[in-house]
Design a protein around this motif. Structure first.
Motif, PDB file in Angstrom:
ATOM      1  N   SER A   1      10.947  -6.544   2.890  1.00  0.00           N
ATOM      2  CA  SER A   1      10.907  -7.434   1.729  1.00  0.00           C
ATOM      3  C   SER A   1      10.070  -6.841   0.597  1.00  0.00           C
ATOM      4  O   SER A   1      10.462  -6.902  -0.574  1.00  0.00           O
ATOM      5  N   VAL A   2       8.942  -6.222   0.937  1.00  0.00           N
ATOM      6  CA  VAL A   2       8.092  -5.632  -0.097  1.00  0.00           C
ATOM      7  C   VAL A   2       8.737  -4.366  -0.645  1.00  0.00           C
ATOM      8  O   VAL A   2       8.701  -4.098  -1.857  1.00  0.00           O
ATOM      9  N   ARG A   3       9.341  -3.574   0.225  1.00  0.00           N
ATOM     10  CA  ARG A   3      10.045  -2.359  -0.236  1.00  0.00           C
ATOM     11  C   ARG A   3      11.166  -2.730  -1.207  1.00  0.00           C
ATOM     12  O   ARG A   3      11.334  -2.111  -2.249  1.00  0.00           O
ATOM     13  N   HIS A   4      11.932  -3.756  -0.866  1.00  0.00           N
ATOM     14  CA  HIS A   4      13.013  -4.194  -1.739  1.00  0.00           C
ATOM     15  C   HIS A   4      12.481  -4.737  -3.059  1.00  0.00           C
ATOM     16  O   HIS A   4      13.105  -4.547  -4.114  1.00  0.00           O
ATOM     17  N   ALA A   5      11.341  -5.396  -3.008  1.00  0.00           N
ATOM     18  CA  ALA A   5      10.740  -5.916  -4.237  1.00  0.00           C
ATOM     19  C   ALA A   5      10.344  -4.776  -5.174  1.00  0.00           C
ATOM     20  O   ALA A   5      10.538  -4.863  -6.396  1.00  0.00           O
ATOM     21  N   LEU A   6       9.814  -3.691  -4.611  1.00  0.00           N
ATOM     22  CA  LEU A   6       9.452  -2.524  -5.416  1.00  0.00           C
ATOM     23  C   LEU A   6      10.695  -1.869  -6.022  1.00  0.00           C
ATOM     24  O   LEU A   6      10.698  -1.476  -7.187  1.00  0.00           O
ATOM     25  N   GLN A   7      11.742  -1.754  -5.221  1.00  0.00           N
ATOM     26  CA  GLN A   7      12.998  -1.192  -5.732  1.00  0.00           C
ATOM     27  C   GLN A   7      13.564  -2.064  -6.849  1.00  0.00           C
ATOM     28  O   GLN A   7      13.990  -1.560  -7.900  1.00  0.00           O
TER      29      GLN A   7
ATOM     30  N   HIS B   1       5.707   2.162  -1.456  1.00  0.00           N
ATOM     31  CA  HIS B   1       7.042   1.944  -0.890  1.00  0.00           C
ATOM     32  C   HIS B   1       7.249   2.782   0.366  1.00  0.00           C
ATOM     33  O   HIS B   1       7.703   2.278   1.401  1.00  0.00           O
ATOM     34  N   ASN B   2       6.936   4.054   0.299  1.00  0.00           N
ATOM     35  CA  ASN B   2       7.234   4.963   1.405  1.00  0.00           C
ATOM     36  C   ASN B   2       6.273   4.823   2.576  1.00  0.00           C
ATOM     37  O   ASN B   2       6.545   5.334   3.668  1.00  0.00           O
ATOM     38  N   ALA B   3       5.175   4.120   2.368  1.00  0.00           N
ATOM     39  CA  ALA B   3       4.208   3.917   3.446  1.00  0.00           C
ATOM     40  C   ALA B   3       4.420   2.597   4.182  1.00  0.00           C
ATOM     41  O   ALA B   3       3.894   2.400   5.273  1.00  0.00           O
ATOM     42  N   LEU B   4       5.209   1.699   3.603  1.00  0.00           N
ATOM     43  CA  LEU B   4       5.361   0.356   4.148  1.00  0.00           C
ATOM     44  C   LEU B   4       6.531   0.232   5.116  1.00  0.00           C
ATOM     45  O   LEU B   4       7.532   0.932   4.994  1.00  0.00           O
ATOM     46  N   GLU B   5       6.402  -0.708   6.064  1.00  0.00           N
ATOM     47  CA  GLU B   5       7.502  -1.060   6.948  1.00  0.00           C
ATOM     48  C   GLU B   5       8.163  -2.359   6.503  1.00  0.00           C
ATOM     49  O   GLU B   5       9.312  -2.628   6.878  1.00  0.00           O
TER      50      GLU B   5
ATOM     51  N   GLY C   1       2.035 -13.776   8.111  1.00  0.00           N
ATOM     52  CA  GLY C   1       1.316 -14.394   7.009  1.00  0.00           C
ATOM     53  C   GLY C   1       0.226 -13.511   6.435  1.00  0.00           C
ATOM     54  O   GLY C   1       0.016 -13.456   5.235  1.00  0.00           O
ATOM     55  N   ALA C   2      -0.496 -12.806   7.299  1.00  0.00           N
ATOM     56  CA  ALA C   2      -1.575 -11.943   6.831  1.00  0.00           C
ATOM     57  C   ALA C   2      -1.007 -10.576   6.470  1.00  0.00           C
ATOM     58  O   ALA C   2      -0.454  -9.888   7.305  1.00  0.00           O
ATOM     59  N   SER C   3      -1.136 -10.179   5.178  1.00  0.00           N
ATOM     60  CA  SER C   3      -0.597  -8.899   4.720  1.00  0.00           C
ATOM     61  C   SER C   3      -1.616  -7.791   4.918  1.00  0.00           C
ATOM     62  O   SER C   3      -2.808  -8.004   4.859  1.00  0.00           O
ATOM     63  N   SER C   4      -1.119  -6.584   5.123  1.00  0.00           N
ATOM     64  CA  SER C   4      -2.002  -5.438   5.196  1.00  0.00           C
ATOM     65  C   SER C   4      -2.514  -5.118   3.799  1.00  0.00           C
ATOM     66  O   SER C   4      -1.994  -5.623   2.793  1.00  0.00           O
ATOM     67  N   GLU C   5      -3.507  -4.257   3.724  1.00  0.00           N
ATOM     68  CA  GLU C   5      -4.053  -3.866   2.419  1.00  0.00           C
ATOM     69  C   GLU C   5      -2.994  -3.197   1.563  1.00  0.00           C
ATOM     70  O   GLU C   5      -2.925  -3.423   0.358  1.00  0.00           O
ATOM     71  N   ASP C   6      -2.158  -2.359   2.190  1.00  0.00           N
ATOM     72  CA  ASP C   6      -1.100  -1.681   1.440  1.00  0.00           C
ATOM     73  C   ASP C   6      -0.083  -2.675   0.896  1.00  0.00           C
ATOM     74  O   ASP C   6       0.416  -2.524  -0.219  1.00  0.00           O
ATOM     75  N   GLU C   7       0.250  -3.687   1.682  1.00  0.00           N
ATOM     76  CA  GLU C   7       1.201  -4.689   1.222  1.00  0.00           C
ATOM     77  C   GLU C   7       0.639  -5.483   0.050  1.00  0.00           C
ATOM     78  O   GLU C   7       1.339  -5.771  -0.919  1.00  0.00           O
ATOM     79  N   ILE C   8      -0.627  -5.814   0.145  1.00  0.00           N
ATOM     80  CA  ILE C   8      -1.279  -6.539  -0.949  1.00  0.00           C
ATOM     81  C   ILE C   8      -1.270  -5.696  -2.215  1.00  0.00           C
ATOM     82  O   ILE C   8      -0.954  -6.173  -3.310  1.00  0.00           O
ATOM     83  N   ALA C   9      -1.593  -4.410  -2.062  1.00  0.00           N
ATOM     84  CA  ALA C   9      -1.609  -3.505  -3.215  1.00  0.00           C
ATOM     85  C   ALA C   9      -0.208  -3.325  -3.782  1.00  0.00           C
ATOM     86  O   ALA C   9      -0.018  -3.283  -5.000  1.00  0.00           O
ATOM     87  N   ALA C  10       0.797  -3.220  -2.887  1.00  0.00           N
ATOM     88  CA  ALA C  10       2.178  -3.053  -3.336  1.00  0.00           C
ATOM     89  C   ALA C  10       2.659  -4.270  -4.108  1.00  0.00           C
ATOM     90  O   ALA C  10       3.328  -4.149  -5.142  1.00  0.00           O
ATOM     91  N   LYS C  11       2.320  -5.436  -3.621  1.00  0.00           N
ATOM     92  CA  LYS C  11       2.697  -6.672  -4.317  1.00  0.00           C
ATOM     93  C   LYS C  11       2.017  -6.751  -5.683  1.00  0.00           C
ATOM     94  O   LYS C  11       2.604  -7.260  -6.649  1.00  0.00           O
TER      95      LYS C  11
END
Length: 255
Positions: A74-80, A67-71, A28-38
């Motif tokens: 779901s977020v990587r696919h959203a960026l793609q 994208h390349n920094a995230l694990e 539920g809690a996203s990292s800063e990178d995930e928040i920025a990516a979203k």
């Protein structure tokens, strides 16, 4: 009091189970990178909705960074996916090429290719536009094995010589692929077919000359790039291949 303690223990245990079950990056809690990516995803969606291609470049410049920094898959696919949507949107102008270039920088070659392949030229394309050639170059940068069959067909059969040329160049990028022998054999076959045969008293047709002018040198360069060799011309390559065609792996200097 004992009931309260029991309830608290159950709650703590339940929270622990949630944290163990949910994979890193998907909790539920996203990292800063995930928040920025979203936020980048939403920004690109908003710009596309507003048909604002002018400001899209800045957004795409951040796409591969996150994208390349995230694990998080779901977020990587959203960026793609959001980049793929811009690439296919005919109303997005120059931003479509920027989307292709952004996809080319991702560290998921198969995922990026899934979106790029829809915008590739075909063998029947008579005059490829700048976007289609940009997409071909993006595929070359990624070099996904799933693109090999398409690139071989474009090299051999594309009506547009510029498409065949870019396909020839792209195939040179597969030197680390497990299918590189297949790629080498396909290029050699196209080289053999495209090379004008100069028979006494017979002129080489204009179409044949134009095709050879477009793809001859790129094919030789790609064969060298694949194998690590420094062969100068088509005849030398064809002669070399003829001598080892039953064991083409010998052509790779790193073997």
């Amino acid at each position: 009091m004992r009931a309260i303690q029991l309830t608290t223990s159950v709650a703590v245990l339940a929270l622990a189970v949630v944290l163990v079950v949910l994979p890193c990056g998907e909790a539920g809690a996203s990292s800063e990178d995930e928040i920025a990516a979203k936020a980048v995803v939403e920004r690109i969606k908003d710009l596309r909705k507003a048909k604002n291609s002018a400001d899209m470049r800045v957004a795409f410049e951040q796409l591969d960074k996150y994208h390349n920094a995230l694990e998080s898959k779901s977020v990587r696919h959203a960026l793609q996916h959001v980049a793929g949507q811009v690439l296919e949107d005919e109303k997005m102008g120059a931003a479509r090429a920027e989307a292709a270039e952004a996809l080319a920088k991702l560290d998921d070659a198969d995922g990026a290719y899934k979106h790029l392949k829809r915008s590739l030229p075909t063998t029947k394309t008579e005059a490829a536009g700048p976007l289609e050639l940009t997409v071909l170059r993006a595929v070359a940068r990624l070099a996904p094995d799933k693109a090999i069959t398409t690139l071989v067909e474009l090299l051999a059969k594309a009506k547009d010589n510029s498409v065949a040329k870019e396909a020839a160049i792209a195939l040179g990028a597969f030197g680390r692929s497990k299918k590189r022998v297949q790629v080498l054999e396909a290029i050699v076959e196209s080289l053999r077919r495209a090379k004008p045969s100069r028979a006494p008293g017979k002129r080489v047709g204009a179409a044949t000359r134009a095709r050879w002018s477009a793809v001859g040198r790129p094919m030789v360069s790609s064969l060298n790039r694949l194998t690590g060799r420094k062969i100068r011309d088509a005849n030398e390559w064809l002669d070399l291949y003829k001598g080892v065609k039953r064991s083409p792996k010998k052509l790779f200097l790193e073997e």
